[in-house]
Design a protein around this motif. Structure first.
Motif, PDB file in Angstrom:
ATOM      1  N   ASN A  12       0.508  -1.092  -0.163  1.00  0.00           N
ATOM      2  CA  ASN A  12       0.526  -0.367  -0.234  1.00  0.00           C
ATOM      3  C   ASN A  12       1.094   1.786   0.212  1.00  0.00           C
ATOM      4  O   ASN A  12       0.519   2.095   0.667  1.00  0.00           O
ATOM      5  CB  ASN A  12      -0.597  -0.133   0.898  1.00  0.00           C
ATOM      6  CG  ASN A  12      -1.860  -1.472   1.270  1.00  0.00           C
ATOM      7  OD1 ASN A  12      -2.226  -1.980   0.903  1.00  0.00           O
ATOM      8  ND2 ASN A  12      -1.592  -2.048   2.451  1.00  0.00           N
ATOM      9  N   ALA A  13       2.161   1.299  -0.643  1.00  0.00           N
ATOM     10  CA  ALA A  13       2.104   2.487  -0.578  1.00  0.00           C
ATOM     11  C   ALA A  13       2.083   3.308  -1.907  1.00  0.00           C
ATOM     12  O   ALA A  13       1.549   2.309  -2.766  1.00  0.00           O
ATOM     13  CB  ALA A  13       4.725   1.890  -1.872  1.00  0.00           C
ATOM     14  N   LEU A  14       2.067   4.412  -1.497  1.00  0.00           N
ATOM     15  CA  LEU A  14       1.406   5.608  -2.133  1.00  0.00           C
ATOM     16  C   LEU A  14       2.676   6.450  -3.147  1.00  0.00           C
ATOM     17  O   LEU A  14       3.644   6.778  -3.759  1.00  0.00           O
ATOM     18  CB  LEU A  14       0.823   6.644  -1.027  1.00  0.00           C
ATOM     19  CG  LEU A  14       0.044   5.961   0.134  1.00  0.00           C
ATOM     20  CD1 LEU A  14       0.100   7.069   1.186  1.00  0.00           C
ATOM     21  CD2 LEU A  14      -1.019   5.898  -0.510  1.00  0.00           C
ATOM     22  N   THR A  15       1.598   6.559  -3.941  1.00  0.00           N
ATOM     23  CA  THR A  15       1.759   6.798  -5.193  1.00  0.00           C
ATOM     24  C   THR A  15       1.122   8.879  -5.051  1.00  0.00           C
ATOM     25  O   THR A  15       0.474   8.783  -4.424  1.00  0.00           O
ATOM     26  CB  THR A  15       1.970   6.669  -6.881  1.00  0.00           C
ATOM     27  OG1 THR A  15       0.546   6.074  -7.220  1.00  0.00           O
ATOM     28  CG2 THR A  15       2.528   5.811  -7.328  1.00  0.00           C
TER      29      THR A  15
ATOM     30  N   GLY B 174       3.922   3.843   3.224  1.00  0.00           N
ATOM     31  CA  GLY B 174       4.436   5.095   3.156  1.00  0.00           C
ATOM     32  C   GLY B 174       4.550   5.417   1.110  1.00  0.00           C
ATOM     33  O   GLY B 174       3.750   4.961   1.161  1.00  0.00           O
ATOM     34  N   ALA B 175       5.889   6.573   0.977  1.00  0.00           N
ATOM     35  CA  ALA B 175       6.029   6.513  -0.347  1.00  0.00           C
ATOM     36  C   ALA B 175       6.556   5.411  -1.218  1.00  0.00           C
ATOM     37  O   ALA B 175       7.017   4.528  -0.445  1.00  0.00           O
ATOM     38  CB  ALA B 175       6.717   7.967  -0.622  1.00  0.00           C
TER      39      ALA B 175
ATOM     40  N   VAL C  22       8.857   5.774  -7.018  1.00  0.00           N
ATOM     41  CA  VAL C  22       8.598   7.380  -7.437  1.00  0.00           C
ATOM     42  C   VAL C  22       9.938   8.352  -6.851  1.00  0.00           C
ATOM     43  O   VAL C  22      10.096   9.521  -7.187  1.00  0.00           O
ATOM     44  CB  VAL C  22       7.193   7.431  -7.132  1.00  0.00           C
ATOM     45  CG1 VAL C  22       6.845   9.400  -6.810  1.00  0.00           C
ATOM     46  CG2 VAL C  22       6.061   6.714  -7.253  1.00  0.00           C
ATOM     47  N   VAL C  23       9.657   7.901  -5.353  1.00  0.00           N
ATOM     48  CA  VAL C  23      11.135   8.425  -4.629  1.00  0.00           C
ATOM     49  C   VAL C  23      12.100   9.185  -5.072  1.00  0.00           C
ATOM     50  O   VAL C  23      12.467  10.025  -5.214  1.00  0.00           O
ATOM     51  CB  VAL C  23      11.033   8.146  -3.283  1.00  0.00           C
ATOM     52  CG1 VAL C  23      12.310   9.219  -2.053  1.00  0.00           C
ATOM     53  CG2 VAL C  23       9.829   8.438  -2.566  1.00  0.00           C
TER      54      VAL C  23
ATOM     55  N   ALA D 215       2.986   0.219   9.418  1.00  0.00           N
ATOM     56  CA  ALA D 215       3.290   1.614   9.019  1.00  0.00           C
ATOM     57  C   ALA D 215       4.167   1.442   9.409  1.00  0.00           C
ATOM     58  O   ALA D 215       5.017   1.354   9.530  1.00  0.00           O
ATOM     59  CB  ALA D 215       2.141   1.722  10.260  1.00  0.00           C
ATOM     60  N   ARG D 216       4.585   2.192   7.963  1.00  0.00           N
ATOM     61  CA  ARG D 216       6.225   2.593   8.047  1.00  0.00           C
ATOM     62  C   ARG D 216       6.232   3.900   7.135  1.00  0.00           C
ATOM     63  O   ARG D 216       5.481   4.382   6.519  1.00  0.00           O
ATOM     64  CB  ARG D 216       6.734   1.509   7.074  1.00  0.00           C
ATOM     65  CG  ARG D 216       6.983   0.361   6.930  1.00  0.00           C
ATOM     66  CD  ARG D 216       8.163   0.265   8.188  1.00  0.00           C
ATOM     67  NE  ARG D 216       8.317  -0.988   9.004  1.00  0.00           N
ATOM     68  CZ  ARG D 216       7.222  -1.803  10.351  1.00  0.00           C
ATOM     69  NH1 ARG D 216       6.377  -1.303  10.847  1.00  0.00           N
ATOM     70  NH2 ARG D 216       7.724  -2.896  10.108  1.00  0.00           N
ATOM     71  N   GLY D 217       6.925   4.870   7.563  1.00  0.00           N
ATOM     72  CA  GLY D 217       6.996   6.596   6.862  1.00  0.00           C
ATOM     73  C   GLY D 217       5.772   6.897   6.611  1.00  0.00           C
ATOM     74  O   GLY D 217       5.409   7.840   8.211  1.00  0.00           O
TER      75      GLY D 217
END
Length: 234
Positions: free
Chosen positions: A24-27, A58-59, A63-64, A99-101
């Motif tokens: 579930n990392a976010l763009t 997290g992110a 992308v990062v 849950a990370r970052g």
């Protein structure tokens, strides 16, 4: 991908971070969809959760790694966290799994955080030569205190659910976060909203005088709605 749906058995909205293969990392697109799903909710309570075995990693690191404007990306995440924090509904983070970052930072922006026994929390950015920049450096010490916040943020250690509970990072450890969402949604919505606004204002450093005045005004308004002017003195 972000999914939003009204709960079948309660007056609350479920917003699901739905990229389980990526934990579930976010763009950037996911961030925008998340902000919209919370801001557009007409239910009094929103439950934020993750699909699969993680809450949110997290992110998205792909992308990062390719960011042309890191400051703009940080500002993007900050805006989304602020949208969650200032939304009309009570927003509850139901953390089941990692849950990370940025996932921790989004949870910190919520009004309530509850964990399942499988939940873990970590600010792992320093291990990668970065740090969370979605408002977590301000919100984490407000929630757990400066000393614990520095310990969490500088060590990158992983907290289990009981440790998070003992630190005040979460308020409960429960089998199913939906039970808490239903519990909040079953109460008077205007009263819950008033209490939430007042507690938030106090925690942000508004003067005691201003907070007490707002408290009196809110109590009087709710009393009039419940009992009406004609019932005074009974």
């Amino acid at each position: 991908m972000i999914r939003a749906e009204r709960a079948a058995d309660g007056d609350y909205r479920i917003v699901t971070l739905d990229r389980p293969a990526a934990r579930n990392a976010l763009t950037p697109a996911d961030l925008d969809a998340l902000a919209a799903a919370v801001a557009e909710a007409d239910e009094p309570v929103v439950l934020l959760r993750g699909a699969g075995s993680a809450f949110c990693a997290g992110a998205d690191l792909d992308v990062v790694a390719d960011l042309d404007d890191p400051a703009a990306f940080a500002a993007h995440g900050q805006r989304v966290a602020s949208t969650i924090e200032s939304a009309d509904p009570v927003v509850l983070a139901g953390v089941d799994g990692a849950a990370r970052g940025g996932g921790v930072e989004l949870a910190l922006a919520c009004d309530l955080r509850v964990a399942t026994p499988a939940a873990t929390f970590a600010e792992t950015g320093v291990a990668l030569g970065l740090f969370g920049a979605w408002g977590g450096t301000a919100r984490l010490p407000r929630v757990v205190g400066e000393g614990a916040a520095l310990d969490i943020a500088c060590s990158a250690r992983i907290l289990d659910a009981e440790t998070a509970l003992n630190l005040g990072l979460v308020s409960r450890v429960v089998a199913d976060p939906e039970t808490v969402a239903r519990e909040v949604a079953d109460n008077d919505h205007d009263a819950v909203a008033a209490v939430r606004r007042l507690v938030r204002a106090g925690s942000r450093g508004e003067s005691a005088e201003a907070t007490e005045r707002a408290e009196r005004e809110a109590f009087a308004r709710l009393h009039a709605e419940q009992f009406g002017d004609g019932d005074r003195g009974r």
